[in-house]
Write a protein that holds these residues in place. Structure first.
Motif, PDB file in Angstrom:
ATOM      1  N   LEU A   1       0.814  -1.216   0.000  1.00  0.00           N
ATOM      2  CA  LEU A   1       0.000   0.000   0.000  1.00  0.00           C
ATOM      3  C   LEU A   1       0.853   1.274   0.000  1.00  0.00           C
ATOM      4  O   LEU A   1       0.508   2.256  -0.667  1.00  0.00           O
ATOM      5  CB  LEU A   1      -0.947  -0.015   1.209  1.00  0.00           C
ATOM      6  CG  LEU A   1      -2.138   0.948   1.168  1.00  0.00           C
ATOM      7  CD1 LEU A   1      -3.097   0.584   0.044  1.00  0.00           C
ATOM      8  CD2 LEU A   1      -2.888   0.920   2.507  1.00  0.00           C
ATOM      9  N   PRO A   2       2.003   1.306   0.706  1.00  0.00           N
ATOM     10  CA  PRO A   2       2.799   2.546   0.706  1.00  0.00           C
ATOM     11  C   PRO A   2       3.617   2.775  -0.568  1.00  0.00           C
ATOM     12  O   PRO A   2       4.163   3.867  -0.729  1.00  0.00           O
ATOM     13  CB  PRO A   2       3.759   2.352   1.900  1.00  0.00           C
ATOM     14  CG  PRO A   2       3.296   1.150   2.634  1.00  0.00           C
ATOM     15  CD  PRO A   2       2.553   0.322   1.662  1.00  0.00           C
ATOM     16  N   THR A   3       3.734   1.775  -1.453  1.00  0.00           N
ATOM     17  CA  THR A   3       4.693   1.862  -2.565  1.00  0.00           C
ATOM     18  C   THR A   3       4.554   3.132  -3.402  1.00  0.00           C
ATOM     19  O   THR A   3       5.533   3.865  -3.592  1.00  0.00           O
ATOM     20  CB  THR A   3       4.600   0.606  -3.449  1.00  0.00           C
ATOM     21  OG1 THR A   3       5.051  -0.524  -2.690  1.00  0.00           O
ATOM     22  CG2 THR A   3       5.475   0.743  -4.688  1.00  0.00           C
ATOM     23  N   PRO A   4       3.365   3.461  -3.933  1.00  0.00           N
ATOM     24  CA  PRO A   4       3.280   4.690  -4.744  1.00  0.00           C
ATOM     25  C   PRO A   4       3.440   5.974  -3.922  1.00  0.00           C
ATOM     26  O   PRO A   4       3.622   7.055  -4.488  1.00  0.00           O
ATOM     27  CB  PRO A   4       1.862   4.630  -5.344  1.00  0.00           C
ATOM     28  CG  PRO A   4       1.400   3.228  -5.137  1.00  0.00           C
ATOM     29  CD  PRO A   4       2.082   2.755  -3.892  1.00  0.00           C
TER      30      PRO A   4
ATOM     31  N   LEU B   1      -2.246  -0.194  -6.772  1.00  0.00           N
ATOM     32  CA  LEU B   1      -3.178   0.410  -7.729  1.00  0.00           C
ATOM     33  C   LEU B   1      -4.141   1.340  -7.004  1.00  0.00           C
ATOM     34  O   LEU B   1      -4.363   2.491  -7.425  1.00  0.00           O
ATOM     35  CB  LEU B   1      -3.940  -0.672  -8.476  1.00  0.00           C
ATOM     36  CG  LEU B   1      -4.915  -0.168  -9.545  1.00  0.00           C
ATOM     37  CD1 LEU B   1      -4.162   0.514 -10.692  1.00  0.00           C
ATOM     38  CD2 LEU B   1      -5.772  -1.320 -10.083  1.00  0.00           C
ATOM     39  N   ALA B   2      -4.712   0.868  -5.901  1.00  0.00           N
ATOM     40  CA  ALA B   2      -5.678   1.677  -5.145  1.00  0.00           C
ATOM     41  C   ALA B   2      -5.021   2.912  -4.539  1.00  0.00           C
ATOM     42  O   ALA B   2      -5.531   4.041  -4.686  1.00  0.00           O
ATOM     43  CB  ALA B   2      -6.319   0.826  -4.050  1.00  0.00           C
ATOM     44  N   SER B   3      -3.877   2.730  -3.864  1.00  0.00           N
ATOM     45  CA  SER B   3      -3.256   3.887  -3.199  1.00  0.00           C
ATOM     46  C   SER B   3      -2.715   4.884  -4.213  1.00  0.00           C
ATOM     47  O   SER B   3      -2.751   6.098  -3.979  1.00  0.00           O
ATOM     48  CB  SER B   3      -2.141   3.426  -2.254  1.00  0.00           C
ATOM     49  OG  SER B   3      -1.104   2.765  -2.948  1.00  0.00           O
TER      50      SER B   3
ATOM     51  N   ALA C   1       0.233   1.517 -10.899  1.00  0.00           N
ATOM     52  CA  ALA C   1      -0.208   0.639 -11.981  1.00  0.00           C
ATOM     53  C   ALA C   1       0.887  -0.332 -12.406  1.00  0.00           C
ATOM     54  O   ALA C   1       0.614  -1.497 -12.728  1.00  0.00           O
ATOM     55  CB  ALA C   1      -0.663   1.474 -13.179  1.00  0.00           C
ATOM     56  N   VAL C   2       2.138   0.121 -12.405  1.00  0.00           N
ATOM     57  CA  VAL C   2       3.253  -0.758 -12.790  1.00  0.00           C
ATOM     58  C   VAL C   2       3.405  -1.889 -11.774  1.00  0.00           C
ATOM     59  O   VAL C   2       3.558  -3.059 -12.143  1.00  0.00           O
ATOM     60  CB  VAL C   2       4.569   0.033 -12.918  1.00  0.00           C
ATOM     61  CG1 VAL C   2       5.755  -0.916 -13.107  1.00  0.00           C
ATOM     62  CG2 VAL C   2       4.495   1.014 -14.085  1.00  0.00           C
TER      63      VAL C   2
END
Length: 408
Positions: free
Chosen positions: A34-37, A158-160, A261-262
């Protein structure tokens, strides 16, 4: 007695129970990516370096190791539900810390708690699924658990990313929604029947002593699956920690939605690959992964060098396929070669390799990027993955020859 029957009447039937535990596993793993983006946004908000970013990501593995080495055997002793609900509680605590984070320290603490949550949930949920699906309608446990794991890892970024791009409170809203999801799945899990007969009730009956070990006779067969787990999760760790940085620094793409997205693509391809390759033999799946993984990694480097987003998508597709085949194939082989009375020790030893692959290369990239440049660090990662994949192929070949000679 009437109350016990009433409680039993409220429990899910086996198929629904398996679906509920698989859903819980997916929900817990949402917290891992979840924190990635959001990492670039955290860097801007809290002014920390790329090296600190890799450490924030890697400290998650510290939580995994605590769960594996100290708490990993508890679900066999006190019950699956009695570990799964605390795992969700750790996930809730991690989510609250992320939601109210005001400094780097909060991020470190949140990642450690997230690692403990996933570490506890992964072992307990996988065993729970196997036990719930036992009998004449036995379901493919490894396939269900792998798909649930990858599904959670895919949905989260994708969500975050989308919420950070298009909704208010980019560093808060994802966690508020995730908190609701965690509370909801905790309620669902209360209706899943316990499968551990006669769980221990007293502290003096419980042992938390770590159990690691490799019987002498399986060590040659262990090397290749362990190396496969290491390199697969080295690539996964790179995507989960550093793809937003690669996109912004090399491809000049700063959109959280794109970076999410990636990473979504990587894990979504893995989910699809798990479903489409279920009939593939474990050894074949692992060997295919070892051939595909270096190709995908070098294409990732090429995408950075020529600044090509389409090539990055191709590399990510290959990485997702390799990840699914390699993880499923290597884990199946470990379960096959492990003596039944030492399976937990052998699987735990394998997971040490997996967790090390998820953390150590990422930290190395952070150090090399600081001392040289990101492209040098990424080329070094590709070289490491290639060398270890070749070693794994050679080790598997030697093990197969030794096995034939022993039988012949």
């Amino acid at each position: 007695m009437a109350l016990m029957h009433h409680a039993k009447d409220r429990e899910f039937p086996p198929f629904v129970a398996v679906a509920a535990v698989a859903a819980e596993l997916a929900v817990i793993f949402i917290g891992a990516t979840l924190p990635t983006p959001l990492y670039p946004l955290y860097r801007a908000a809290f002014s920390f370096s790329g090296l600190v970013l890799t450490l924030i990501y890697a400290v998650y593995v510290l939580g995994n190791l605590v769960a594996l080495l100290i708490l990993g055997r508890l679900s066999d002793q006190i019950g699956r539900k009695s570990i799964t609900l605390p795992a969700i509680a750790f996930g809730i605590a991690s989510t609250v810390l992320f939601a109210f984070a005001s400094s780097v320290t909060w991020l470190f603490a949140a990642r450690i708690l997230s690692g403990i949550a996933t570490g506890l949930a992964a072992g307990a949920a996988t065993a729970w699924i196997a036990e719930l699906s036992a009998g004449k309608n036995k379901l493919p446990t490894a396939k269900i658990a792998s798909a649930a794991n990858f599904a959670g890892l895919a949905a989260a970024p994708l969500a975050s990313g989308l919420l950070a791009e298009f909704a208010p409170w980019p560093l808060r809203l994802s966690y508020v929604l995730y908190l609701v999801l965690l509370v909801g799945i905790a309620g669902v899990i209360t209706f899943v029947p316990e499968t551990v007969a006669n769980p221990k009730k007293h502290l003096r009956e419980i042992s938390v002593k770590p159990r690691l070990g490799l019987p002498q006779e399986i060590r040659p067969k262990f090397v290749s699956p362990a190396l496969t787990g290491f390199v697969i999760f080295a690539l996964i760790g790179f995507y989960a920690a550093l793809i937003p940085s690669l996109l912004s620094e090399s491809l000049h793409q700063t959109s959280p939605a794109l970076s999410g997205a990636v990473v979504f693509q990587l894990f979504a391809v893995a989910v699809i690959a798990v479903g489409l390759t279920g009939g593939l033999a474990s050894r074949t799946a692992m060997l295919a992964a070892l051939l595909l993984l270096p190709v995908g990694t070098w294409l990732l480097v090429a995408a950075q060098l020529i600044k090509s987003l389409p090539l990055l998508f191709v590399a990510t597709t290959l990485g997702g396929i390799a990840g699914a085949l390699g993880y499923r194939g290597s884990l199946d082989l470990i379960n096959t070669i492990a003596p039944s009375n030492q399976r937990s020790e052998v699987v735990s030893s394998y997971l040490i390799a997996v967790y090390s692959g998820n953390a150590l290369p990422v930290i190395g990239i952070g150090l090399l990027s600081t001392l040289t440049s990101s492209i040098v660090a990424h080329i070094s990662l590709a070289a490491l993955i290639t060398v270890l994949a070749v070693f794994a192929l050679v080790a598997e070949r030697r093990s197969a020859i030794q096995g034939k000679n022993a039988r012949g």
